[in-house]
Scaffold this motif. Structure first.
Motif, PDB file in Angstrom:
ATOM      1  N   MET A  26       0.919  -1.182  -0.032  1.00  0.00           N
ATOM      2  CA  MET A  26       0.002   0.001  -0.172  1.00  0.00           C
ATOM      3  C   MET A  26       0.950   1.312  -0.078  1.00  0.00           C
ATOM      4  O   MET A  26       1.888   1.193   0.597  1.00  0.00           O
ATOM      5  CB  MET A  26      -0.769  -0.096   1.420  1.00  0.00           C
ATOM      6  CG  MET A  26      -2.118  -0.961   1.002  1.00  0.00           C
ATOM      7  SD  MET A  26      -3.459  -0.523   1.607  1.00  0.00           S
ATOM      8  CE  MET A  26      -3.319   0.352   3.263  1.00  0.00           C
ATOM      9  N   ALA A  27       0.113   2.309  -0.563  1.00  0.00           N
ATOM     10  CA  ALA A  27       1.144   3.616  -0.616  1.00  0.00           C
ATOM     11  C   ALA A  27       1.276   4.227   0.678  1.00  0.00           C
ATOM     12  O   ALA A  27       0.368   3.846   1.603  1.00  0.00           O
ATOM     13  CB  ALA A  27       0.403   4.532  -1.722  1.00  0.00           C
ATOM     14  N   SER A  28       2.363   4.674   0.844  1.00  0.00           N
ATOM     15  CA  SER A  28       2.792   5.011   2.413  1.00  0.00           C
ATOM     16  C   SER A  28       1.955   6.579   2.826  1.00  0.00           C
ATOM     17  O   SER A  28       1.834   7.445   1.807  1.00  0.00           O
ATOM     18  CB  SER A  28       4.407   5.205   2.512  1.00  0.00           C
ATOM     19  OG  SER A  28       4.771   6.193   1.600  1.00  0.00           O
ATOM     20  N   VAL A  29       1.404   6.529   3.930  1.00  0.00           N
ATOM     21  CA  VAL A  29       0.879   8.023   4.406  1.00  0.00           C
ATOM     22  C   VAL A  29       1.969   8.774   5.315  1.00  0.00           C
ATOM     23  O   VAL A  29       2.336   8.078   6.345  1.00  0.00           O
ATOM     24  CB  VAL A  29      -0.326   7.497   5.347  1.00  0.00           C
ATOM     25  CG1 VAL A  29      -1.001   8.999   5.545  1.00  0.00           C
ATOM     26  CG2 VAL A  29      -1.600   6.636   4.261  1.00  0.00           C
ATOM     27  N   GLN A  30       2.700   9.292   4.744  1.00  0.00           N
ATOM     28  CA  GLN A  30       3.920  10.230   5.392  1.00  0.00           C
ATOM     29  C   GLN A  30       3.095  11.587   5.265  1.00  0.00           C
ATOM     30  O   GLN A  30       2.728  12.150   4.237  1.00  0.00           O
ATOM     31  CB  GLN A  30       5.073  10.239   4.470  1.00  0.00           C
ATOM     32  CG  GLN A  30       6.204  10.161   5.277  1.00  0.00           C
ATOM     33  CD  GLN A  30       7.650  10.230   4.443  1.00  0.00           C
ATOM     34  OE1 GLN A  30       7.401   9.789   3.069  1.00  0.00           O
ATOM     35  NE2 GLN A  30       8.566  10.673   4.927  1.00  0.00           N
ATOM     36  N   GLN A  31       3.598  12.341   6.423  1.00  0.00           N
ATOM     37  CA  GLN A  31       3.101  13.722   6.236  1.00  0.00           C
ATOM     38  C   GLN A  31       4.157  14.646   6.973  1.00  0.00           C
ATOM     39  O   GLN A  31       4.888  14.277   7.901  1.00  0.00           O
ATOM     40  CB  GLN A  31       1.799  13.956   6.696  1.00  0.00           C
ATOM     41  CG  GLN A  31       1.459  13.582   8.170  1.00  0.00           C
ATOM     42  CD  GLN A  31       0.089  13.827   8.497  1.00  0.00           C
ATOM     43  OE1 GLN A  31      -0.835  14.341   7.755  1.00  0.00           O
ATOM     44  NE2 GLN A  31      -0.367  13.407   9.926  1.00  0.00           N
TER      45      GLN A  31
END
Lengths: 314, 179
Positions: free
Chosen positions: A1-6
């Motif tokens: 899954m695409a990473s959720v980085q913020q």
């Protein structure tokens, strides 16, 4: 899954408040935005429901246009404000001005202000995300980010272990301070070089080298970031004359010709040709000054996009 | 993650890729005006695989591109929405071409909607077709259907279909993960 980085922060008040991971995220995202602004249709709908106010309490050409283009290419709605033609002249305070603008449902504020710390003060009083577009002699974070982006581009990737020298008026420059913080977060070695009167006394405590020898510094560095002599911020004489400054501290063609290695020349603009840098150098193949301007739009798109992404979980 | 079940093993996976390629050849003939565009990330892997197999089958000059739709998502401000973008590389004009848009899993249809918006920023294709490895039937929230599909599966909304690749996971397979 695409990473959720913020981003770790709700505002971009200065590079000092960003983590190395934040800086990497902004620069990596900017790379994709640079592709966007080179498409036939240079626009994405990401910020179509966001309104951004550009508050410029100090003059600006490049930064202001760059932010405005970045906002438009993200499909944000924008309102512009400049102090010279506003109620500030009638004696309104900064907080009142900003609160009045925010009352019109503005989500983000891009602000340039002559007082160092003005953004910090506001960030404790208002809900909107704030992007610092320059506060006095303190920080200019998006300039440092676009400089770092341009350096990575010019040097083909990583800045870790690379040597960057900042030349010129360090004392009065917000670009210098932001550059130092940003480059250190990316693992580069930083030196400042200029006349003793224009280098803050304790700048060594930030972990940078200090030099007063231009030729030696040019030989030392991979990138020379040349800053403007900011006459408008100098209330006393720091240098005898511009001509003398050029002779002893200017990045001249002769000094560049004496190097037997590649070098990247940068300048955040506006340039005083013939003072801190010679025309032949500014327009030479070493110079990436105009690439810096192009990259500025992509980097600012990245900052605004990543800040907008944080709005909902605060 | 609990309860992972293989719903398509590597043998059947290879057969499906083969079938999709043959189907494309049947529809597109010599691919004179066609192009293949994979949606980041999973769609690009599938498109690369198809592109490679088509070349082995004699389709040598089919333009191939990668499309990232992160900046076109309407959920990027929620916690579920990914924020990090991947490269978009479309080195050819899509104007008046037959675009074969490729994704690994078709679920709500929102990714495809965003991809079509993004695609329009590169020109006006004469037609856009959709190819997916897995079609999660009955889970659509938009009127979008695939022209070519590898596998039809019936799933619950809170289940997750994971398409794994030799290059990244060591084996080609499709897993169904429980809620």
């Amino acid at each position: 899954m695409a990473s959720v980085q913020q981003l770790s922060t709700k505002h971009v008040l200065g590079i000092k408040y960003l983590t190395p991971a934040d800086v990497e995220l902004i620069l990596d995202t900017a790379r994709e935005f640079k592709e966007v602004i080179n498409r036939p249709i240079k626009k994405v709908p990401s910020l179509r429901d966001i309104t951004i106010a550009n508050l410029f309490f100090e003059n600006s050409t490049r930064t202001r246009i760059s932010f405005e283009l970045a906002e438009k290419r993200l499909s944000a709605d924008t309102v512009n404000f400049s102090a010279s033609s506003s109620s500030v002249k009638k004696g309104e305070s900064l907080l009142d001005t900003v609160n009045n603008i925010l009352a019109m449902k503005v989500d983000m504020v891009v602000m340039r202000h002559p007082a160092p710390g003005a953004h910090h003060f506001l960030s404790n009083k208002i809900d909107a995300s704030i992007v610092n577009a320059g506060d006095g002699t303190h920080e200019h974070p998006t300039q440092a980010l676009l400089d770092a982006y341009s350096m990575r581009d010019a040097l083909g990737g990583e800045l870790r272990g690379k040597r960057v020298c900042i030349f010129g008026d360090i004392t009065h420059s917000r670009v210098a301070l932001s550059n130092i913080f940003c480059l250190q977060r990316l693992g580069a070695h930083v030196r400042v070089c200029g006349p003793p009167t224009l280098i803050p006394k304790h700048i060594g405590s930030l972990g940078v080298e200090v030099s007063h020898d231009v030729q030696d510094s040019l030989a030392w560095c991979d990138v020379a970031n040349v800053l403007r002599i900011q006459l408008e911020r100098q209330d006393t004489k720091f240098i005898p004359s511009l001509r003398e400054y050029n002779r002893y501290f200017g990045i001249t063609k002769e000094r560049i010709d004496r190097l037997d290695k590649p070098i990247v020349i940068m300048h955040p603009g506006p340039i005083n040709r013939g003072v801190e840098i010679d025309t032949e150098v500014a327009d030479s193949e070493h110079s990436i000054i105009l690439q810096q301007v192009e990259n500025g739009v992509a980097v600012r798109m990245s900052v605004l996009y990543l800040l907008a992404a944080r709005r909902n979980d605060l | 993650m609990t309860d992972a079940r293989t719903i398509h093993d590597s043998h059947r996976f290879a057969l499906t890729i083969e079938r999709l390629c043959r189907h494309l050849i049947e529809e597109h003939g010599d691919f004179a005006n066609s192009c293949l565009i994979g949606i980041q990330l999973g769609g690009v892997q599938l498109a690369e695989r198809l592109h490679r197999r088509l070349r082995e089958l004699g389709v040598t000059d089919l333009p191939f591109g990668k499309l990232d739709i992160t900046f076109y998502r309407d959920d990027f401000r929620t916690k579920q929405g990914p924020l990090k973008a991947y490269p978009t590389e479309i080195e050819f004009l899509v104007e008046d071409r037959r675009v074969i848009l490729v994704d690994d899993v078709l679920f709500s249809g929102r990714t495809v909607l965003s991809a079509m918006t993004a695609l329009n920023h590169y020109g006006r294709p004469s037609a856009v077709e959709l190819l997916v490895m897995v079609d999660r039937r009955f889970r659509r929230t938009l009127p979008i259907q695939a022209n070519y599909r590898g596998l039809l599966v019936d799933t619950l909304t809170d289940e997750y279909v994971d398409v794994q690749w030799q290059e990244t996971h060591g084996t080609d397979q499709i897993l169904l993960l429980g809620s």
